[in-house]
Design a protein around this motif. Structure first.
Motif, mmCIF file in Angstrom:
data_model
loop_
_atom_site.group_PDB
_atom_site.id
_atom_site.type_symbol
_atom_site.label_atom_id
_atom_site.label_comp_id
_atom_site.label_asym_id
_atom_site.label_seq_id
_atom_site.Cartn_x
_atom_site.Cartn_y
_atom_site.Cartn_z
ATOM 1 N N GLN A 150 -0.785 12.226 -7.884
ATOM 2 C CA GLN A 150 -1.863 11.392 -6.738
ATOM 3 C C GLN A 150 -1.725 10.333 -6.608
ATOM 4 O O GLN A 150 -2.295 9.894 -7.996
ATOM 5 N N PHE A 151 -1.746 9.633 -5.670
ATOM 6 C CA PHE A 151 -1.822 8.219 -5.596
ATOM 7 C C PHE A 151 -2.242 7.458 -3.582
ATOM 8 O O PHE A 151 -1.699 9.009 -2.770
ATOM 9 N N PHE A 152 -2.431 6.962 -3.695
ATOM 10 C CA PHE A 152 -3.389 6.259 -2.599
ATOM 11 C C PHE A 152 -2.219 6.139 -1.867
ATOM 12 O O PHE A 152 -2.003 6.981 -0.804
ATOM 13 N N ILE A 153 -1.085 5.627 -2.122
ATOM 14 C CA ILE A 153 -0.021 4.963 -1.639
ATOM 15 C C ILE A 153 0.985 5.728 -2.211
ATOM 16 O O ILE A 153 0.742 5.143 -3.460
ATOM 17 N N VAL A 154 2.218 5.533 -1.361
ATOM 18 C CA VAL A 154 3.625 5.943 -2.010
ATOM 19 C C VAL A 154 4.510 5.227 -0.633
ATOM 20 O O VAL A 154 4.279 5.358 0.351
ATOM 21 N N TYR A 181 -1.041 12.907 -1.440
ATOM 22 C CA TYR A 181 -1.150 11.554 -0.933
ATOM 23 C C TYR A 181 -1.719 11.489 -0.162
ATOM 24 O O TYR A 181 -1.925 12.543 0.893
ATOM 25 N N ASP A 182 -2.239 10.177 0.112
ATOM 26 C CA ASP A 182 -3.181 9.850 1.097
ATOM 27 C C ASP A 182 -2.822 9.621 2.662
ATOM 28 O O ASP A 182 -1.465 9.210 3.045
ATOM 29 N N SER A 183 -2.816 10.475 3.874
ATOM 30 C CA SER A 183 -1.926 10.816 4.525
ATOM 31 C C SER A 183 -2.383 9.061 5.578
ATOM 32 O O SER A 183 -1.507 8.974 6.178
ATOM 33 N N ILE A 184 -3.678 8.836 5.081
ATOM 34 C CA ILE A 184 -3.674 6.877 6.023
ATOM 35 C C ILE A 184 -3.224 6.137 5.070
ATOM 36 O O ILE A 184 -2.394 4.766 5.229
ATOM 37 N N GLY A 185 -3.244 5.700 3.589
ATOM 38 C CA GLY A 185 -3.153 5.234 2.894
ATOM 39 C C GLY A 185 -1.017 4.732 3.086
ATOM 40 O O GLY A 185 -0.879 4.030 2.309
ATOM 41 N N SER A 186 -0.454 6.414 3.144
ATOM 42 C CA SER A 186 0.845 6.140 2.910
ATOM 43 C C SER A 186 1.514 6.809 4.469
ATOM 44 O O SER A 186 2.261 7.279 4.335
ATOM 45 N N PHE A 187 0.885 6.159 5.931
ATOM 46 C CA PHE A 187 1.271 6.468 6.623
ATOM 47 C C PHE A 187 2.571 6.228 7.161
ATOM 48 O O PHE A 187 3.180 6.433 7.882
ATOM 49 N N ASP A 188 2.677 5.351 6.151
ATOM 50 C CA ASP A 188 4.613 5.089 6.872
ATOM 51 C C ASP A 188 5.626 5.801 5.948
ATOM 52 O O ASP A 188 6.472 5.587 5.668
ATOM 53 N N LEU A 189 4.939 6.283 5.479
ATOM 54 C CA LEU A 189 5.715 7.147 4.568
ATOM 55 C C LEU A 189 6.395 8.171 5.251
ATOM 56 O O LEU A 189 6.423 9.237 5.361
ATOM 57 N N PRO A 190 8.380 7.835 5.468
ATOM 58 C CA PRO A 190 8.766 8.738 6.398
ATOM 59 C C PRO A 190 8.694 10.549 5.683
ATOM 60 O O PRO A 190 8.665 10.343 4.754
ATOM 61 N N GLN A 191 8.733 11.290 6.616
ATOM 62 C CA GLN A 191 8.961 12.690 6.733
ATOM 63 C C GLN A 191 10.231 12.398 5.755
ATOM 64 O O GLN A 191 10.210 14.126 4.972
ATOM 65 N N ARG A 192 11.097 12.676 6.005
ATOM 66 C CA ARG A 192 12.568 13.005 4.701
ATOM 67 C C ARG A 192 12.408 12.402 3.514
ATOM 68 O O ARG A 192 12.682 13.442 2.504
ATOM 69 N N TYR A 193 10.955 11.416 3.097
ATOM 70 C CA TYR A 193 10.467 11.850 2.196
ATOM 71 C C TYR A 193 10.089 13.039 1.209
ATOM 72 O O TYR A 193 10.912 13.828 0.128
ATOM 73 N N VAL A 194 9.036 13.670 2.186
ATOM 74 C CA VAL A 194 8.254 14.689 1.593
ATOM 75 C C VAL A 194 9.282 16.169 1.963
ATOM 76 O O VAL A 194 9.291 16.773 1.293
ATOM 77 N N ALA A 195 9.710 15.874 2.698
ATOM 78 C CA ALA A 195 11.247 17.277 3.692
ATOM 79 C C ALA A 195 12.113 17.346 1.979
ATOM 80 O O ALA A 195 12.420 17.903 1.498
#
Length: 485
Positions: A150-154, A181-195
């Motif tokens: 669990q992290f605030f920023i990824v 992960y936090d949805s706002i802290g990691s707002f710029d995390l690309p969807q491909r990373y999650v996918a």
């Protein structure tokens, strides 16, 4: 006719804006946690609704009703399926914690936490990013059953890629991996990373607060916790997020100064419980851990550190974050050293620090000399000035950005975690702090902080008094935003 119509439209717009401003001001008065915050929002909403209505929509709520309801309705499920059996008895205020801090302090802290001090732990500090992620990645590499992250920023950067690839590799080995992960802290995390993580067998979810319409637009209630649990045997908590800046990769803020802790023993179950509560909110289910995977961590041979996990959140009945700092300061008899990147104390913490100075306690606060948030940095200068006048010693860390969150109490106790000395950590964020009672660990933290103070300079009243008039005005204006900083 067109001219008259435009004026009529403008008048209607002004009337509607002020009407909505008054309604929002009433809502702020009824729902804002602190009187200062209520007054600040109410006055601004009534006087300047054109400028403050939209910010209030995103930042105005300070009570996380959705999580409160979920906790109340589903708490029994969590406590029966994820609660260590050792918690079924009331925590005693006897023993080493009481000898170190006093019976009343221990009773207050366990009451705040909802968890007891647990003995038989081994805790060590991880200074800066290389040591922290070296230990975390090594622990994950050796995981046999499950990994909770669990992290605030990824970030999707070299460090983020390293973590992602390792988690996918472990998932393919049959290790259960849960990633929050936090949805706002990691707002710029690309969807491909999650996918990629999902495709690799990792269970990954954002922590979002907008399940209910009333929280639809909220930027508050961020999950600021940083937690890693491996096999229920080892846990990590601290200030680092997943990003190369935490390894010194941002030249403007480098070298980055931060601290994590590595824990083994019964305290791991407390940390795991905090993760499970957040995971249950995000997914509406608990991780499918086999009974053998949920065995309680055993006391560490040769170690007898007593640890307490305090996990403040906006869903708490009281101001857990603020009260934790207040009680820690009140417990100090000789020394209270605090390091924080953001210095925005509330009145309760300020009063506790002032009383500590009056008792003859060595009260010090270490803050950055470089800024990452302009408004917070300017406001902190004014709070630093007020604290210096009250006798608290303020130091600024020179080499790079200081991001660690550490509290040292006398020579007996130290807390490390994610909570800053600001209103956001006190009331708006989900945080976690681990308080350890042990002379050797306190000495380890003291030595670490002593090195930091050597690399810092002490702030005096001239930082405020000799600042240009416009800069002083900026500090005072910035402090008006303290309730939401």
């Amino acid at each position: 006719m067109q001219f008259e119509f435009n004026w009529l439209s403008l008048g209607t717009l002004i009337f509607v804006s002020h009407t909505l401003g008054v309604i929002a001001a009433i809502h702020a008065i009824l729902n804002t946690r602190t009187s200062q915050g209520a007054v600040a929002w109410a006055v601004s909403l009534v006087a300047m609704p054109y400028l403050t209505l939209i910010p209030y929509l995103f930042l105005g709520r300070s009570k996380f009703a959705g999580y409160v309801d979920a906790r109340r309705l589903e708490n029994e499920l969590l406590r029966t399926r994820a609660h260590p059996s050792a918690w079924d008895t009331h925590a005693s205020s006897a023993g080493r914690p009481a000898d170190a801090l006093g019976h009343h302090v221990v009773r207050a802290l366990t009451g705040l936490s909802g968890m007891p001090f647990l003995p038989g732990n081994a805790v060590r500090t991880l200074v800066n990013g290389d040591a922290t992620f070296g230990a975390i990645l090594d622990a994950i590499e050796n995981a046999r059953r499950y990994v909770l992250v669990q992290f605030f920023i990824v970030r999707d950067d070299p460090l983020g890629t390293m973590v992602k690839d390792l988690l996918i590799a472990k998932a393919r080995e049959g290790v259960r991996v849960c990633f929050l992960y936090d949805s706002i802290g990691s707002f710029d995390l690309p969807q491909r990373y999650v996918a990629e993580l999902l495709a690799g067998g990792v269970e990954i979810h954002p922590f979002a607060t907008n399940r209910r319409f009333v929280n639809r637009f909220q930027l508050n209630f961020r999950n600021h916790r940083k937690i890693v649990v491996v096999d229920g045997e080892r846990a990590f908590v601290g200030g680092h997020n997943i990003g190369v800046e935490y390894l010194g990769g941002n030249p403007r803020l480098s070298p980055w100064r931060d601290t994590h802790i590595d824990m083994r023993g019964p305290v791991v179950a407390s940390v795991q419980f905090v993760f499970l509560e957040d995971w249950h909110w995000a997914t509406q289910r608990l991780p499918r851990l086999e009974p053998s995977q949920a065995e309680e961590p055993q006391p560490q041979h040769g170690h007898d550190m007593h640890c307490l996990v305090v996990a403040p959140s906006p869903a708490d009945k009281g101001e857990t974050g603020s009260l934790f700092f207040v009680e820690a300061i009140h417990a100090a008899r000789e020394r209270i050293w605090i390091t924080t990147p953001y210095l925005i104390p509330d009145e309760a913490v300020f009063a506790a620090l002032r009383l500590a100075v009056m008792r003859g306690v060595d009260a010090r606060i270490l803050i950055p000399s470089r800024r990452d948030h302009y408004v917070v940095f300017e406001a902190s200068k004014l709070y630093a000035y007020d604290l210096i006048r009250a006798g608290v010693r303020i130091f600024r860390y020179r080499p790079g950005f200081l991001h660690q969150k550490v509290v040292l109490i006398d020579n007996v106790a130290a807390a490390v975690g994610s909570a800053n000395l600001d209103n956001r950590s006190f009331r708006l964020n989900f945080e976690i702090m681990v308080l350890t009672i042990d002379h050797e660990f306190a000495a380890e933290v003291e030595a670490m902080l002593a090195e930091d103070f050597v690399l810092a300079y002490e702030v005096d009243r001239s930082e405020y008094r000799e600042a240009p008039a416009l800069r002083r005005v900026t500090m005072h204006v910035a402090r008006l935003f303290s309730p939401i900083l």
